[in-house]
Design an enzyme around this catalytic site. Structure first.
Site, PDB file in Angstrom:
ATOM      1  N   ASP A 168      -8.761 -35.374  19.180  1.00  0.00           N
ATOM      2  CA  ASP A 168      -9.403 -36.720  19.784  1.00  0.00           C
ATOM      3  C   ASP A 168     -10.597 -36.960  18.792  1.00  0.00           C
ATOM      4  OD1 ASP A 168      -8.236 -37.505  22.724  1.00  0.00           O
ATOM      5  OD2 ASP A 168      -8.232 -35.509  22.419  1.00  0.00           O
TER       6      ASP A 168
ATOM      7  N   ASP B  16      -8.353 -30.516  14.794  1.00  0.00           N
ATOM      8  CA  ASP B  16      -8.793 -31.329  15.919  1.00  0.00           C
ATOM      9  C   ASP B  16      -8.104 -32.503  16.324  1.00  0.00           C
ATOM     10  OD1 ASP B  16     -10.569 -31.568  18.587  1.00  0.00           O
ATOM     11  OD2 ASP B  16     -11.415 -33.107  17.235  1.00  0.00           O
TER      12      ASP B  16
ATOM     13  N   ASP C 258     -14.834 -33.228  14.525  1.00  0.00           N
ATOM     14  CA  ASP C 258     -15.630 -34.284  14.643  1.00  0.00           C
ATOM     15  C   ASP C 258     -16.967 -34.125  15.700  1.00  0.00           C
ATOM     16  OD1 ASP C 258     -13.745 -34.468  17.195  1.00  0.00           O
ATOM     17  OD2 ASP C 258     -14.878 -36.382  17.337  1.00  0.00           O
TER      18      ASP C 258
END
Length: 246
Positions: free
Chosen positions: A18, A16, A192
């Site tokens: 961001d 991932d 996240d």
């Protein structure tokens, strides 16, 4: 399991962006990818035989701009589009109608940052968290005005994203793992946010490993404290992998 102990000859690294590779900023346009991170990802991709991919909610075109001149295999738009090493972008869903995106953006409360991805519309309320409920109500009203359009609202870190219900990162990763050079390798994913849950959910069936940044998800192999710790772990993996034959 210690992350740097992974064997680069047998894994596929799925990242991932961001909040995982790079730190979250007040708006998506303010993020920065350092030259050091670009070089690190390029090195790791070579060490993994090309089995490194970005898995992001951002469109592929946006990711290419951020990581230029590096162009990696990429899943963009939360699974709405995918690109392999051949450079061809395949798209799994239709864009949201412009009228719907315009309605949702126009009805948003003051201070909301609108990120129009075509396949979805992200409405960020990080700068005005007091408007969360107002924003959600305006989104519900906007969707109700287009009853024939199949959409869902995906929540994230101070963001609501209106998207097609049949596009998920998890299903896109499942498809990615059938393609060379990812096939026959063990997927290792780092994410996240709740937008990454669909990937964590499919990892057991693929005998994969999941790592998160800053929050707990079921079945994780480990948790990083921050994107900077992720970057250090990737650097350690690249250093350890130097000279390892593929």
């Amino acid at each position: 399991m210690e992350f740097p102990s992974l064997d680069p000859k047998s894994i596929a690294l799925l990242l991932d962006v961001d909040g995982t590779l790079i730190d979250i900023k007040p708006s998506p346009s303010e993020v920065h990818v350092s030259d050091e991170l670009r070089r690190l990802l390029q090195q790791l991709s070579q060490q993994l035989g090309g089995a490194l991919a970005l898995v992001s909610g951002r469109p592929i075109a946006d990711l290419d701009r951020l990581f230029s001149p590096l162009r990696l295999p990429t899943i963009g738009g939360h699974g709405a589009e995918m690109r392999l090493h051949d450079g061809k972008v395949t798209r799994g869903v239709d864009p949201l109608p412009q009228d719907l995106r315009r309605r949702l953006a126009g009805d948003a409360p003051p201070g909301i940052i609108v990120e129009d991805k075509g396949y979805s519309l992200a409405l960020h309320y990080r700068n005005v968290p007091q408007h969360e409920q107002h924003l959600r109500a305006s989104i519900d009203a906007g969707r109700a005005a287009f009853p024939s359009e199949l959409t869902e609202v995906q929540s994230g870190k101070f963001v609501f994203e209106v998207k097609r219900p049949n596009a998920t990162k998890g299903e896109a990763v499942r498809a990615l793992m059938t393609q060379p050079p990812f096939a026959e390798r063990r997927p290792v994913f780092i994410g996240d946010d709740v937008t990454d849950e669909s990937v964590f959910a499919i990892l057991p069936a693929l005998k994969g490993l999941g790592f998160s940044v800053g929050r707990h998800f079921s079945g994780l192999a480990g948790i990083f404290d921050s994107p900077s710790q992720v970057r250090r772990a990737l650097k350690d993996l690249a250093t350890r992998s130097q000279g390892t034959p593929q």
